[in-house]
Design a protein around this motif. Structure first.
Motif, mmCIF file in Angstrom:
data_model
loop_
_atom_site.group_PDB
_atom_site.id
_atom_site.type_symbol
_atom_site.label_atom_id
_atom_site.label_comp_id
_atom_site.label_asym_id
_atom_site.label_seq_id
_atom_site.Cartn_x
_atom_site.Cartn_y
_atom_site.Cartn_z
ATOM 1 N N GLY A 54 5.845 -6.459 22.009
ATOM 2 C CA GLY A 54 5.196 -7.125 20.882
ATOM 3 C C GLY A 54 6.065 -8.221 20.310
ATOM 4 O O GLY A 54 5.564 -9.280 19.893
ATOM 5 N N TYR A 55 7.365 -7.967 20.287
ATOM 6 C CA TYR A 55 8.295 -9.019 19.853
ATOM 7 C C TYR A 55 8.253 -10.189 20.827
ATOM 8 O O TYR A 55 8.256 -11.347 20.413
ATOM 9 N N PHE A 56 8.210 -9.885 22.124
ATOM 10 C CA PHE A 56 8.151 -10.959 23.119
ATOM 11 C C PHE A 56 6.916 -11.832 22.923
ATOM 12 O O PHE A 56 6.991 -13.060 23.080
ATOM 13 N N VAL A 57 5.784 -11.219 22.602
ATOM 14 C CA VAL A 57 4.557 -11.995 22.365
ATOM 15 C C VAL A 57 4.789 -13.005 21.240
ATOM 16 O O VAL A 57 4.417 -14.178 21.347
ATOM 17 N N VAL A 58 5.422 -12.550 20.158
ATOM 18 C CA VAL A 58 5.726 -13.448 19.038
ATOM 19 C C VAL A 58 6.745 -14.498 19.470
ATOM 20 O O VAL A 58 6.605 -15.692 19.163
ATOM 21 N N ALA A 59 7.768 -14.072 20.206
ATOM 22 C CA ALA A 59 8.796 -15.004 20.668
ATOM 23 C C ALA A 59 8.205 -16.083 21.572
ATOM 24 O O ALA A 59 8.601 -17.253 21.513
ATOM 25 N N ALA A 60 7.248 -15.686 22.418
ATOM 26 C CA ALA A 60 6.601 -16.653 23.310
ATOM 27 C C ALA A 60 5.921 -17.750 22.503
ATOM 28 O O ALA A 60 6.023 -18.945 22.833
ATOM 29 N N LEU A 61 5.239 -17.346 21.445
ATOM 30 C CA LEU A 61 4.559 -18.310 20.580
ATOM 31 C C LEU A 61 5.573 -19.241 19.920
ATOM 32 O O LEU A 61 5.389 -20.465 19.874
ATOM 33 N N ILE A 62 6.667 -18.664 19.441
ATOM 34 C CA ILE A 62 7.695 -19.448 18.749
ATOM 35 C C ILE A 62 8.400 -20.402 19.709
ATOM 36 O O ILE A 62 8.635 -21.575 19.384
ATOM 37 N N GLY A 109 14.565 -4.622 28.252
ATOM 38 C CA GLY A 109 15.674 -4.962 27.365
ATOM 39 C C GLY A 109 16.268 -6.332 27.649
ATOM 40 O O GLY A 109 17.055 -6.852 26.852
ATOM 41 N N ILE A 110 15.900 -6.913 28.771
ATOM 42 C CA ILE A 110 16.351 -8.260 29.124
ATOM 43 C C ILE A 110 15.210 -9.265 28.969
ATOM 44 O O ILE A 110 15.352 -10.299 28.313
ATOM 45 N N ASP A 111 14.064 -8.941 29.569
ATOM 46 C CA ASP A 111 12.949 -9.886 29.607
ATOM 47 C C ASP A 111 12.305 -10.137 28.253
ATOM 48 O O ASP A 111 11.789 -11.231 28.008
ATOM 49 N N PHE A 112 12.293 -9.142 27.388
ATOM 50 C CA PHE A 112 11.561 -9.274 26.130
ATOM 51 C C PHE A 112 12.406 -9.844 24.997
ATOM 52 O O PHE A 112 11.869 -10.192 23.946
ATOM 53 N N LEU A 113 13.709 -9.897 25.178
ATOM 54 C CA LEU A 113 14.614 -10.336 24.119
ATOM 55 C C LEU A 113 15.292 -11.639 24.525
ATOM 56 O O LEU A 113 15.482 -11.922 25.701
ATOM 57 N N GLN A 116 -6.323 -17.953 42.427
ATOM 58 C CA GLN A 116 -6.932 -16.916 43.263
ATOM 59 C C GLN A 116 -8.225 -16.356 42.694
ATOM 60 O O GLN A 116 -9.096 -15.905 43.452
ATOM 61 N N TYR A 117 -8.370 -16.364 41.376
ATOM 62 C CA TYR A 117 -9.527 -15.721 40.754
ATOM 63 C C TYR A 117 -10.287 -16.704 39.862
ATOM 64 O O TYR A 117 -9.764 -17.763 39.514
ATOM 65 N N ARG A 118 -11.503 -16.335 39.498
ATOM 66 C CA ARG A 118 -12.302 -17.162 38.588
ATOM 67 C C ARG A 118 -11.847 -16.887 37.162
ATOM 68 O O ARG A 118 -12.513 -16.209 36.373
ATOM 69 N N ALA A 119 -10.688 -17.410 36.854
ATOM 70 C CA ALA A 119 -10.074 -17.182 35.549
ATOM 71 C C ALA A 119 -10.254 -18.415 34.674
ATOM 72 O O ALA A 119 -10.019 -19.539 35.122
ATOM 73 N N ASP A 120 -10.667 -18.199 33.438
ATOM 74 C CA ASP A 120 -10.905 -19.285 32.507
ATOM 75 C C ASP A 120 -9.577 -19.691 31.860
ATOM 76 O O ASP A 120 -9.006 -18.924 31.079
ATOM 77 N N PRO A 121 -9.058 -20.875 32.143
ATOM 78 C CA PRO A 121 -7.768 -21.288 31.576
ATOM 79 C C PRO A 121 -7.803 -21.504 30.069
ATOM 80 O O PRO A 121 -6.756 -21.576 29.430
ATOM 81 N N ARG A 122 -9.000 -21.563 29.503
ATOM 82 C CA ARG A 122 -9.123 -21.746 28.049
ATOM 83 C C ARG A 122 -9.111 -20.422 27.305
ATOM 84 O O ARG A 122 -9.007 -20.408 26.075
ATOM 85 N N ARG A 123 -9.222 -19.314 28.038
ATOM 86 C CA ARG A 123 -9.271 -17.995 27.391
ATOM 87 C C ARG A 123 -8.266 -17.066 28.072
ATOM 88 O O ARG A 123 -8.580 -16.330 28.982
ATOM 89 N N ARG A 124 -7.046 -17.152 27.602
ATOM 90 C CA ARG A 124 -5.956 -16.302 28.077
ATOM 91 C C ARG A 124 -5.397 -15.519 26.902
ATOM 92 O O ARG A 124 -5.178 -16.084 25.823
ATOM 93 N N ALA A 125 -5.142 -14.237 27.106
ATOM 94 C CA ALA A 125 -4.543 -13.403 26.070
ATOM 95 C C ALA A 125 -3.251 -12.794 26.604
ATOM 96 O O ALA A 125 -3.145 -12.462 27.783
ATOM 97 N N LEU A 126 -2.259 -12.638 25.724
ATOM 98 C CA LEU A 126 -0.982 -12.020 26.066
ATOM 99 C C LEU A 126 -0.773 -10.814 25.166
ATOM 100 O O LEU A 126 -0.886 -10.923 23.939
ATOM 101 N N SER A 127 -0.490 -9.655 25.770
ATOM 102 C CA SER A 127 -0.359 -8.407 25.007
ATOM 103 C C SER A 127 0.998 -7.757 25.249
ATOM 104 O O SER A 127 1.484 -7.713 26.383
ATOM 105 N N GLY A 128 1.583 -7.228 24.171
ATOM 106 C CA GLY A 128 2.839 -6.508 24.295
ATOM 107 C C GLY A 128 3.006 -5.483 23.186
ATOM 108 O O GLY A 128 2.474 -5.648 22.090
ATOM 109 N N LEU A 129 3.747 -4.415 23.484
ATOM 110 C CA LEU A 129 3.999 -3.325 22.545
ATOM 111 C C LEU A 129 5.486 -3.208 22.270
ATOM 112 O O LEU A 129 6.305 -3.234 23.192
ATOM 113 N N SER A 130 5.852 -3.048 20.986
ATOM 114 C CA SER A 130 7.234 -2.820 20.570
ATOM 115 C C SER A 130 8.105 -4.021 20.947
ATOM 116 O O SER A 130 7.865 -5.119 20.470
ATOM 117 N N HIS A 131 9.115 -3.853 21.810
ATOM 118 C CA HIS A 131 9.865 -5.026 22.265
ATOM 119 C C HIS A 131 8.910 -6.020 22.933
ATOM 120 O O HIS A 131 9.108 -7.234 22.849
#
Length: 270
Positions: A159-167, A116-120, A142-157
């Motif tokens: 999911g709103y945070f995912v959109v807010a992050a983009l905005i 209720g704090i972090d997502f809004l 730490q890991y063999r992570a590809d910086p060109r291929r990152r995904a962010l996932s969220g549900l409900s609030h």
């Protein structure tokens, strides 16, 4: 007004085990898939908001013997309980990836108690700083992570945070930190109606947005009320580089999470 667009989470989670099974969240014989791969547990304290987050990292079996970099999926609410005290959102997503043989790294970000704090807004700005400026660099060191291929996932609030992050990043003139954004059953966030979400997004009309946004949800949930109007508005705007997809499932608010995740894996990661 918030209750019109977001079901009571506790009640939804009590029934989610049956829903996930119907959506393909488990193996075909009803048993959990075998443990394939490795899970590393840790915590990270953020200098931006002072919170300490449980972090779980799942490495697929091929990671131990491979040399290539892998895409990374950052799942908010990794410690959210899905149908029981020992089944979390991270566990459920991990099981889906094991079953599909997805060659990607999954990072579960705990801290559901602060959703209720972090997502809004305004807390979402500091939470985004934690993920992008602290967690992501640590994972990629730490890991063999590809910086060109990152995904962010969220549900409900989330999911709103995912959109807010983009905005937030587009509004600041910053290139998207993720190649893929998966928003499932997006809520109205701190706004009182979908109109508030649309007004928030409208601030970035005309901004370059070289990324992919996947808006998904339930036919009887938030999706027709929030995500579809948002999709239509963004599709009508000038957002150079943006690729958009949408999907709707005949299930519940929380039940949409697994099929949306599966579709995202098949379309964007595999």
């Amino acid at each position: 007004m918030h209750t019109e667009f977001q079901q009571t989470r506790r009640a939804a989670l009590i029934a989610v085990a049956a829903t996930l099974a119907a959506c393909g969240g488990g193996s075909g014989d009803g048993e959990a898939p075998p443990e394939v791969g490795q899970v590393i547990n840790s915590t990270m304290k953020s200098a931006f908001n002072g919170s300490t987050y449980p972090i779980q990292v799942f490495l697929p079996q091929a990671y131990a013997t491979g040399t290539t970099t892998l895409p990374v999926i950052y799942a908010t609410e990794g410690d959210a309980q899905y149908g029981g005290p020992n089944i979390s959102r991270f566990d459920t997503f991990k099981a889906v990836m094991q079953r599909l043989g997805t060659q990607a790294i999954l990072v579960g970000i705990g801290g559901t108690a602060w959703r209720g704090i972090d997502f809004l807004m305004p807390g979402a700005a500091k939470y985004l700083d934690f993920i992008v400026k602290e967690l992501v660099p640590a994972v990629e060191r730490q890991y063999r992570a590809d910086p060109r291929r990152r995904a962010l996932s969220g549900l409900s609030h989330g999911g709103y945070f995912v959109v807010a992050a983009l905005i937030l990043e587009a509004r600041a003139g910053v290139a998207p930190s993720f190649s893929h954004y998966l928003s499932t059953e997006c809520s109205v966030g701190e706004h009182t109606s979908p109109a508030g979400v649309l007004a928030f997004e409208k601030q970035i009309d005309g901004k370059p947005l070289p990324t992919t946004l996947f808006l998904a949800g339930a036919s009887g949930g938030n999706h027709p009320l929030v995500s579809i109007p948002l999709f239509n508005q963004m599709a009508s705007q000038s957002l150079p580089g943006l690729v958009m997809h949408k999907a709707e499932y005949n299930t519940t608010h929380v039940g949409a999470d697994v099929p949306a995740f599966e579709e995202a894996l098949k379309r964007f990661v595999s």
